[in-house]
Motif scaffolding. Structure first.
Motif, PDB file in Angstrom:
ATOM      1  N   ALA A 128       0.840  -1.200   0.000  1.00 34.07           N
ATOM      2  CA  ALA A 128       0.000   0.000   0.000  1.00 34.07           C
ATOM      3  C   ALA A 128       0.874   1.248   0.000  1.00 34.07           C
ATOM      4  O   ALA A 128       0.635   2.193  -0.748  1.00 34.07           O
ATOM      5  CB  ALA A 128      -0.930   0.000   1.212  1.00 34.07           C
ATOM      6  N   LEU A 130       3.721   1.696  -1.187  1.00 27.47           N
ATOM      7  CA  LEU A 130       4.366   1.924  -2.480  1.00 27.47           C
ATOM      8  C   LEU A 130       3.372   2.398  -3.533  1.00 27.47           C
ATOM      9  O   LEU A 130       3.761   2.769  -4.634  1.00 27.47           O
ATOM     10  CB  LEU A 130       5.035   0.631  -2.963  1.00 27.47           C
ATOM     11  N   GLY A 131       2.087   2.347  -3.206  1.00 29.05           N
ATOM     12  CA  GLY A 131       1.080   2.787  -4.170  1.00 29.05           C
ATOM     13  C   GLY A 131       0.578   1.674  -5.064  1.00 29.05           C
ATOM     14  O   GLY A 131      -0.103   1.930  -6.057  1.00 29.05           O
ATOM     15  N   LEU A 132       0.910   0.421  -4.759  1.00 33.87           N
ATOM     16  CA  LEU A 132       0.428  -0.693  -5.580  1.00 33.87           C
ATOM     17  C   LEU A 132      -1.099  -0.805  -5.448  1.00 33.87           C
ATOM     18  O   LEU A 132      -1.645  -0.623  -4.375  1.00 33.87           O
ATOM     19  CB  LEU A 132       1.059  -2.018  -5.124  1.00 33.87           C
TER      20      LEU A 132
END
Lengths: 223, 245
Positions: A128, A130-132
């Motif tokens: 989360a 990392l923005g995945l």
């Protein structure tokens, strides 16, 4: 000896063998189709239960609980003999695959859920942070780790599905067991039944030992 | 300087227990801020709210680079701009070190594998572990893993880096190598918000030190102000306890 002639009659066995092997093919067709459908359905259910709105999560839980509670034979008979009353007429093959897949999906969903829940929260948080997206978190991070945890119980479930295909004989599916009972009736000798039992064992014994090996492998903490 | 992170009236409760009481805080671009305070003071929760790993009171607002941090489509965008380094590293154990660093740029930014690899190797060189690129996290020491985690966060070229007690689970002899990397990073102008128990690091590297207790910011100022002439009794008591052991 009388016993050998009754249960292990080579002549009867050889006569019935082609019929038994045809039965084996049908058994494998039902089994593999149900395994694939059950796996796909179970994975879908497990992930949906993780991300769906609360209301759907409750529905999914009810589904899983019901199909783990209902005896497979009862479900199969309902699908084949009861559904035609509401206009749903499935062939013996589809009836067997439907019943087996519905139940297998419920068990598979529980297995995947347990596997996903066994992944530390930090893995979800790192993804989360990392923005995945949820999708990439699952595909790249969570599932590859969860798969290793769920392979032994999933293989176990596959064994159960293959064994339960024998129930399809009650809806007139010419599977291994049905062929064996027919051959037995024809030859007035139970050897084909013993032959069928041996074929089931030859088919499943390797899978059973593989599960035991996998369980030992993964319990070593070798992940 | 304009505030890169702006926190207004941040409230957070776990059930009936309030962890954060009405926090207001601005972080300027390029600023290095260290958050200190006793365990349970809410400092980790504070920085975990910034990328919304913790949900917070709907009336509170946090913005990062002008974008509001809230549940929804924009959240992944904010998170992509906010790097985070965790106490327990949280590397992906099934991927090599190199893949760990390459994954997010490829999946989130759409970077090609080749470009991501060049970037990853460059970052691994910067944190001093390029030679471990093909190994798996489990084969590395804690200090090395945490340096990989820093490289992984940097790979997204975030506007700000959050550090949540990055050295607290390390063996003492490995704390130094991680702090060295962070010190170098601070020198490059990256905005950093660091929750830490390393008072020496805070004093030496921070532009501003924040002391938290009981879910409130009790005192904030330059390292000299906080460490040499703290105004609050509670700050003095805390510093005496941690500095004289």
């Amino acid at each position: 000896m009388n016993l050998i002639n009754t249960f292990f009659n080579v002549g009867v066995l050889l006569d019935s063998l082609p019929q038994l092997l045809w039965g084996l093919v049908v058994t494998l067709q039902i089994g593999l189709t149900s395994i694939v459908c059950g796996l796909a359905g179970g994975l879908f259910l497990a992930i949906a239960r993780l991300y769906a709105p609360a209301f759907f999560q409750i529905l999914l839980r009810i589904y899983v609980d019901i199909f783990r509670s209902i005896p497979l034979l009862v479900l199969l008979i309902i699908v084949y003999y009861a559904l035609p009353f509401v206009g749903i007429r499935l062939s013996p093959f589809l009836s067997a695959v439907t019943a087996l897949s519905l139940v297998s999906a419920a068990y598979t969903a529980e297995i995947f859920r347990a596997g996903i829940e066994a992944i530390p929260r930090g893995q979800f948080e790192a993804s989360a942070a990392l923005g995945l997206s949820n999708r990439h978190t699952m595909i790249d991070v969570i599932l590859p780790q969860a798969i290793r945890i769920v392979i032994p119980p999933l293989t176990n479930n596959c064994i159960n599905v293959l064994k339960d295909t024998a129930l399809a004989s009650v809806v007139a599916m010419p599977d291994l067991l049905k062929q064996a009972t027919q051959a037995q009736a024809l030859s007035a000798n139970p050897t084909p039944l013993i032959g069928a039992a041996i074929i089931y064992i030859i088919l499943l014994w390797p899978m059973v030992t593989v599960v035991a090996k996998l369980e030992r492998h993964f319990s070593r903490g070798d992940r | 300087m304009a505030a890169l992170i702006s926190i207004r009236g941040l409230k957070k409760a776990f059930g009936s227990f309030t962890v954060l009481h009405d926090i207001d805080l601005d972080i300027a671009e390029g600023e290095v801020v260290c958050v200190i305070g006793p365990s349970g003071s809410g400092k980790s929760t504070l920085i975990r709210c910034i990328n919304r790993l913790e949900a917070f009171d709907p009336e509170s607002t946090i913005t990062v680079g002008g974008i509001k941090v809230e549940q929804g489509a924009a959240l992944a965008k904010v998170r992509a701009e906010v790097g985070m380094v965790f106490q327990s590293f949280n590397l992906f154990p099934h991927m090599t070190v190199l893949r760990n660093v390459m994954l997010a740029p490829m999946r989130v930014r759409g970077t090609t594998a080749a470009a991501a690899e060049i970037k990853a190797r460059d970052l691994l060189a910067r944190v001093g572990i390029l030679e471990q690129a093909e190994k798996f996290p489990g084969q590395l020491s804690g200090g090395q893993q945490q340096r990989v985690a820093i490289a992984r966060a940097l790979a997204m070229e975030p506007k700000v880096l959050l550090f949540d007690e990055p050295t607290s689970s390390l063996d003492p002899e490995m704390v130094g190598e991680v702090l060295d990397v962070m010190r170098k990073l601070a020198g490059t102008g990256v905005t950093m918000l660091v929750v830490t128990h390393e008072m020496g690091f805070a004093r030496q590297v921070a532009d501003r030190v924040i002391f938290m207790d009981g879910g409130r910011i009790l005192e904030a100022g330059t390292p000299a102000q906080i460490f040499d002439s703290p105004q609050e009794d509670r700050t003095r008591g805390f510093l005496r306890a941690v500095l004289n052991h």
